[in-house]
Each structure stands twice: as structure tokens, then as C-alpha cells.
Scaffold this active site. Structure first.
Site, mmCIF file in Angstrom:
data_model
loop_
_atom_site.group_PDB
_atom_site.id
_atom_site.type_symbol
_atom_site.label_atom_id
_atom_site.label_comp_id
_atom_site.label_asym_id
_atom_site.label_seq_id
_atom_site.Cartn_x
_atom_site.Cartn_y
_atom_site.Cartn_z
ATOM 1 C CB SER A 108 -0.916 -0.040 1.027
ATOM 2 O OG SER A 108 -1.750 -0.872 1.111
HETATM 3 N N1 SAH Z 1 -1.499 -3.797 3.044
HETATM 4 C C1 SAH Z 1 -0.740 -4.522 2.471
HETATM 5 C C2 SAH Z 1 -1.055 -4.390 0.778
HETATM 6 C C3 SAH Z 1 -2.041 -5.237 0.469
HETATM 7 S S1 SAH Z 1 -2.695 -5.564 -1.059
HETATM 8 C C4 SAH Z 1 0.801 -3.823 2.399
HETATM 9 O O1 SAH Z 1 0.872 -3.105 3.113
HETATM 10 O O2 SAH Z 1 1.686 -4.554 1.927
HETATM 11 C C5 SAH Z 1 -4.062 -6.328 -0.857
HETATM 12 C C6 SAH Z 1 -3.932 -7.912 -0.466
HETATM 13 O O3 SAH Z 1 -5.171 -8.350 0.094
HETATM 14 C C7 SAH Z 1 -3.414 -8.736 -1.356
HETATM 15 O O4 SAH Z 1 -2.075 -9.288 -0.717
HETATM 16 C C8 SAH Z 1 -4.346 -9.903 -1.550
HETATM 17 O O5 SAH Z 1 -3.723 -11.202 -1.765
HETATM 18 C C9 SAH Z 1 -5.079 -9.726 -0.282
HETATM 19 N N2 SAH Z 1 -6.685 -10.085 -0.402
HETATM 20 C C10 SAH Z 1 -7.246 -10.221 -1.504
HETATM 21 N N3 SAH Z 1 -8.538 -10.774 -0.946
HETATM 22 C C11 SAH Z 1 -8.458 -10.953 0.297
HETATM 23 C C12 SAH Z 1 -9.173 -11.936 1.242
HETATM 24 N N4 SAH Z 1 -10.442 -12.129 1.024
HETATM 25 N N5 SAH Z 1 -8.590 -12.177 2.509
HETATM 26 C C13 SAH Z 1 -7.561 -11.932 2.802
HETATM 27 N N6 SAH Z 1 -6.462 -11.320 1.989
HETATM 28 C C14 SAH Z 1 -7.024 -10.834 0.799
#
Ligand code: SAH
Length: 234
Positions: free
Chosen positions: A82
Site C-alpha cells: 500500500s
Molecule cells: N496492506 C498491504 C497491501 C495489501 S494488497 C501492504 O501494506 O503491503 C491487498 C492484499 O489483499 C493482497 O495481498 C491480496 O492477496 C489480499 N486479499 C485479497 N482478498 C483477500 C481476502 N478475502 N482475505 C485476505 N486477503 C485478501
């Protein structure tokens, strides 16, 4: 701490990319000032947390030099770490306080979870993709962050065994607020998540629970990857 772990890495690419810790710390201070304070983030706890967590420790070594640009960066597999401003906005909107019980959905790199943990203490973080969850556990441990518990699974189901949560924070956009999140929220608890409004357009919202009712505040337009799973896009 992390910068040390990084510099002592036996990975030559990591060594080559690693700048002295002091240089990274200076970049981090500039990020807090220019990208966060200048854009309206005011919560001291959030600014301090963003100033203390080494974002480079959550990136592939080749991207470490971009760690303090205010942009999302690729993690591989189409996923992203993010953008710092969005992490700060999410934490501020959720009004995180020390001792709050937090569920982070979409661990990704583990960076946002580490920032939330720097404010509240313990954080439960759920990641859908097992390889990303493993990498995040490894990065968090290398960064010396021991109070983030990464769980592999579908975060749209929440984590009933650790509820109720004071805050549920999501880094992936779904069509609706997952019902289990409202059920697992404490009275007065907050959800901050992106909602898919139309193709390519999402809105970050804060949902606050009052008894059997919720209020929803709009925090602006954003762009996140899709929230998968039972109460997401499937
Ligand atoms: N906040 C994180 C970025 C996350 S990107 C950081 O700082 O690095 C979004 C993430 O959500 C991805 O890794 C994706 O695999 C995950 N994701 C998507 N749907 C999801 C779900 N239902 N449960 C858990 N993770 C999920």
C-alpha cells in the site's frame, strides 16, 4: 533494527541496494513531512508510527530505493504494497489507539500491519495467498515486528476466535461491507475499507458500529486490488 538485518543479509542484491540506515531514516522523515503532514494527516500516533516502520524491509530488495516514494509498489503476483499516505489515512480514520484490538485484511507485504501494530500493539492480519502470507511472516520477523499474527485464509470471514475488534482495516476493495466484519466489531468499533462503486472507481469508507446500526463516512476516491473470498468478489 531492520536496516541492520538488511545490511547483514547474505543476499548480494540486498547488500547492493541497502543504503545506510541513517539515509533511509532521513528519507522516512521527509516522507512523513511531505507526503503525510503536508496532505493533512494530523494524528501524532500515526505520524510517529509511519516514521518508525522501515518500509524498505517490506519490499523486494530491488525496490528498496523507492521505499519512500508515496506510491504503491509491486510485490509480485499482481499484488501491491500500500501507498504510505493511504496506510496513514486508514489508521487515522480508524482512530487507532494503544491497546485497540485490530484485524487487518490483506496482509500483502505486512507493511500496513506493522504500522498499525506500532500504534496499537497486537494485530491480527489475514492474507488469502499462502505464499504472500509466508513472505510477510518472514519480513515481519526480520524487521523485529513480533506482535503481528499473520493468518492464511479468507479475511472476509473475519476471525471469530479473536473478535470483537475495535477496528477492521482492509487493503482490498469489495462490493459490500462483509457481514461477518459488522458482527465481529465491538460497540463503537470502526471498519475502514474500499468499496467498489463502479468499474475502476472505489471509495474508501469508515463504518462505525452503534448497537445494531452503522454510520458510513466517505473518505475519498482510492484504488485497491479486489477483495476476494466469500463476502468479496468471490
Ligand atoms: N496492506 C498491504 C497491501 C495489501 S494488497 C501492504 O501494506 O503491503 C491487498 C492484499 O489483499 C493482497 O495481498 C491480496 O492477496 C489480499 N486479499 C485479497 N482478498 C483477500 C481476502 N478475502 N482475505 C485476505 N486477503 C485478501
Amino acid at each position: 533494527m531492520t536496516a541492520d538485518a538488511f545490511e547483514h543479509s547474505s543476499d548480494p542484491a540486498a547488500q547492493q541496494e541497502a543504503a545506510p540506515a541513517a539515509e533511509r531514516a532521513a528519507e522516512r522523515r521527509r516522507m512523513v513531512e511531505w507526503h503525510l503532514e503536508a496532505r493533512g494527516i494530523r494524528d501524532r500516533r500515526v505520524l510517529d508510527a509511519m516514521g518508525s516502520v522501515p518500509r524498505e524491509a517490506f519490499l523486494p530488495p530491488a525496490l528498496a530505493r523507492d521505499a519512500y516514494a508515496d506510491s504503491p509498489l509491486p510485490l509480485g503476483g499482481g499484488q501491491t504494497i500500500s501507498q504510505p499516505y493511504i496506510v496513514a489515512l486508514t489508521a487515522e480514520a480508524a482512530g487507532l489507539r494503544p491497546g485497540d484490538r485490530v484485524l487487518d485484511v490483506g496482509t500483502g507485504s505486512g507493511y500496513a500491519a506493522a504500522v498499525y501494530a506500532a500504534i496499537v500493539g497486537e494485530v491480527w492480519s489475514v492474507e488469502f495467498v499462502p505464499e504472500l502470507a509466508d513472505d510477510a511472516r518472514r519480513r515481519l520477523a526480520a524487521a523485529g515486528v513480533h506482535d503481528v499474527h499473520v493468518v492464511t485464509g479468507d479475511g472476509t470471514l473475519g476471525l471469530e476466535q479473536h473478535a470483537p475488534f475495535d477496528a477492521i482495516l482492509a487493503a482490498a476493495a469489495g462490493p459490500d461491507i462483509p457481514r461477518p466484519w459488522i458482527d465481529q466489531l465491538a460497540e463503537g468499533g470502526r471498519i475502514v475499507m474500499p468499496l467498489e462503486r463502479s468499474a475502476g472507481w472505489q471509495q474508501l469508507v469508515r463504518v462505525t458500529k452503534h448497537g445494531s446500526d452503522v454510520t458510513v463516512d466517505d473518505l475519498g476516491a482510492v484504488r485497491f486490488v479486489p477483495l476476494r473470498g466469500a463476502h468479496g468478489t468471490g
